[in-house]
Write a protein that holds these residues in place. Sequence first.
Motif, PDB file in Angstrom:
ATOM      1  N   MET A 185       0.843  -1.209   0.000  1.00 13.29           N
ATOM      2  CA  MET A 185       0.000   0.000   0.000  1.00 13.29           C
ATOM      3  C   MET A 185       0.870   1.248   0.000  1.00 13.29           C
ATOM      4  N   GLU A 186       1.972   1.218   0.755  1.00 12.80           N
ATOM      5  CA  GLU A 186       2.882   2.378   0.775  1.00 12.80           C
ATOM      6  C   GLU A 186       3.462   2.623  -0.607  1.00 12.80           C
ATOM      7  N   PHE A 187       3.814   1.526  -1.269  1.00 14.78           N
ATOM      8  CA  PHE A 187       4.323   1.624  -2.652  1.00 14.78           C
ATOM      9  C   PHE A 187       3.289   2.327  -3.539  1.00 14.78           C
ATOM     10  N   ILE A 188       2.026   1.956  -3.386  1.00 17.78           N
ATOM     11  CA  ILE A 188       0.971   2.568  -4.207  1.00 17.78           C
ATOM     12  C   ILE A 188       0.807   4.040  -3.852  1.00 17.78           C
ATOM     13  N   GLU A 189       0.697   4.318  -2.535  1.00 19.09           N
ATOM     14  CA  GLU A 189       0.487   5.702  -2.091  1.00 19.09           C
ATOM     15  C   GLU A 189       1.660   6.596  -2.508  1.00 19.09           C
ATOM     16  N   ASP A 190       2.811   5.983  -2.627  1.00 11.80           N
ATOM     17  CA  ASP A 190       4.017   6.709  -2.994  1.00 11.80           C
ATOM     18  C   ASP A 190       4.128   6.909  -4.511  1.00 11.80           C
ATOM     19  N   GLY A 191       3.075   6.534  -5.227  1.00 10.66           N
ATOM     20  CA  GLY A 191       3.085   6.712  -6.691  1.00 10.66           C
ATOM     21  C   GLY A 191       3.759   5.580  -7.440  1.00 10.66           C
ATOM     22  N   GLY A 192       3.890   4.443  -6.797  1.00  6.99           N
ATOM     23  CA  GLY A 192       4.618   3.307  -7.384  1.00  6.99           C
ATOM     24  C   GLY A 192       4.167   2.913  -8.774  1.00  6.99           C
ATOM     25  N   TYR A 193       2.863   2.983  -9.021  1.00 11.45           N
ATOM     26  CA  TYR A 193       2.349   2.591 -10.339  1.00 11.45           C
ATOM     27  C   TYR A 193       2.468   3.708 -11.376  1.00 11.45           C
ATOM     28  N   ARG A 194       2.897   4.896 -10.933  1.00 13.74           N
ATOM     29  CA  ARG A 194       2.999   6.009 -11.884  1.00 13.74           C
ATOM     30  C   ARG A 194       4.446   6.381 -12.213  1.00 13.74           C
ATOM     31  N   GLU A 195       5.371   5.903 -11.404  1.00  7.47           N
ATOM     32  CA  GLU A 195       6.779   6.279 -11.586  1.00  7.47           C
ATOM     33  C   GLU A 195       7.483   5.339 -12.548  1.00  7.47           C
ATOM     34  N   ARG A 196       7.816   5.850 -13.701  1.00  6.97           N
ATOM     35  CA  ARG A 196       8.466   5.039 -14.739  1.00  6.97           C
ATOM     36  C   ARG A 196       9.730   4.335 -14.219  1.00  6.97           C
ATOM     37  N   ARG A 197      10.476   5.052 -13.323  1.00  6.57           N
ATOM     38  CA  ARG A 197      11.812   4.546 -12.946  1.00  6.57           C
ATOM     39  C   ARG A 197      11.759   3.229 -12.173  1.00  6.57           C
ATOM     40  N   TYR A 198      10.608   2.882 -11.607  1.00  7.03           N
ATOM     41  CA  TYR A 198      10.543   1.611 -10.866  1.00  7.03           C
ATOM     42  C   TYR A 198      10.310   0.406 -11.767  1.00  7.03           C
ATOM     43  N   TRP A 199      10.008   0.683 -13.043  1.00  8.83           N
ATOM     44  CA  TRP A 199       9.549  -0.401 -13.919  1.00  8.83           C
ATOM     45  C   TRP A 199      10.556  -0.729 -15.001  1.00  8.83           C
ATOM     46  N   SER A 200      10.657  -1.998 -15.315  1.00  8.68           N
ATOM     47  CA  SER A 200      11.453  -2.419 -16.463  1.00  8.68           C
ATOM     48  C   SER A 200      10.705  -1.982 -17.727  1.00  8.68           C
ATOM     49  N   GLU A 201      11.373  -2.082 -18.864  1.00 10.14           N
ATOM     50  CA  GLU A 201      10.729  -1.694 -20.113  1.00 10.14           C
ATOM     51  C   GLU A 201       9.480  -2.549 -20.375  1.00 10.14           C
ATOM     52  N   ASP A 202       9.647  -3.869 -20.226  1.00  9.72           N
ATOM     53  CA  ASP A 202       8.502  -4.766 -20.444  1.00  9.72           C
ATOM     54  C   ASP A 202       7.403  -4.510 -19.412  1.00  9.72           C
TER      55      ASP A 202
END
Length: 350
Positions: A185-202
Amino acid sequence: MELLEPVDDELLMAQVSPIMSPLVWDLAHIGWFEELWLVRRDGEQSLEGFDDLYDAFRHERAERSSLPILQPAEARAYLEAVRRKALRVLEDEPRDAYVYRLVVQHELQHQETMLQTLQLSGVPYPGPPQLRPARETEDVLVPAGPFTLGTDDRLWAYDNERPAHVVDLPAFRLERFPVTNERFMEFIEDGGYRERRYWSEDGWSWLQAERVEAPLYWERGPEGWLRWRFGQLEPLPPAEPVQHISFFEAEAVAAWAGKRLPTEAEWEKAAQGVERGDVWEWTSSTFEGYPGFEAFPYPEYSEVFFGDEHRVLRGGSWATDPLVARVTFRNWDLPQRRQIFSGVRLASDA
Ligand SMILES: [Fe+2]
């Protein structure tokens, strides 16, 4: 089968999802597999057409409900008939010890798959067990050095767990518990799903295409996160390990925490010293044969899945029987899959 007793015929026949078989297919397929390995003699045929209907490699899951598969009562009768024959054969002409375990394990693994289908259906299903709470994020240091990955066991282990071989790993750290719902939940509240830098290209492409904003079955309520679990909408238990995340989400939450996924070798080396958790844990490893791998009893069990398409999950979930959840067991799935009872445990370099 006890697991399916509370399930009505309509749900048994339903194609709940294109990625799952109708439950009644699983049921008859369990019987077909038992017949194949325990009842039939070399070269003997199954009942008319059953090899085509129930060999998992003949038809995609999505098309199984449109095949002339057995109806629930017929499937149950078939399963019982096979079991009766199997017990007779076992008395008269025992088979290789491995075969019994193969059949038992196969049925247990399908039970977990069927629980995934039941959860996907959204239909109320009684009494899913609670998960054990995970605790804070302390980690253990696993010192550098060689250890034995895999096994030479030929009674329970599958071909992909063999052969045992020595692997030398640098030191690393691994958390003692899987990531909890609260931390996710903290990851989500922290914008985890919106921050490109946390995600691999795929992972980012998947996220853009699927518009995912939370683990599967989560729903934002007026007073916080809720989740659907076997047909019930309930408050999300903060201390439980997060479930139903894809490999991509596992990677992203690890990046957000400044950590990474363990490799499966790291996972197995550390497995004696950490709490196992109640979820499958995504690793960074693609599914490959160990050096010296030999397909047994047939290439379709694992070999056809080798390559960089699938990622390995380790451990076992609350729905995995202890006979399956051995420390060398390797599960694998596509990185976008979330119907599995899958979570993640975080690692870092020492
Ligand atoms: Fe199967």
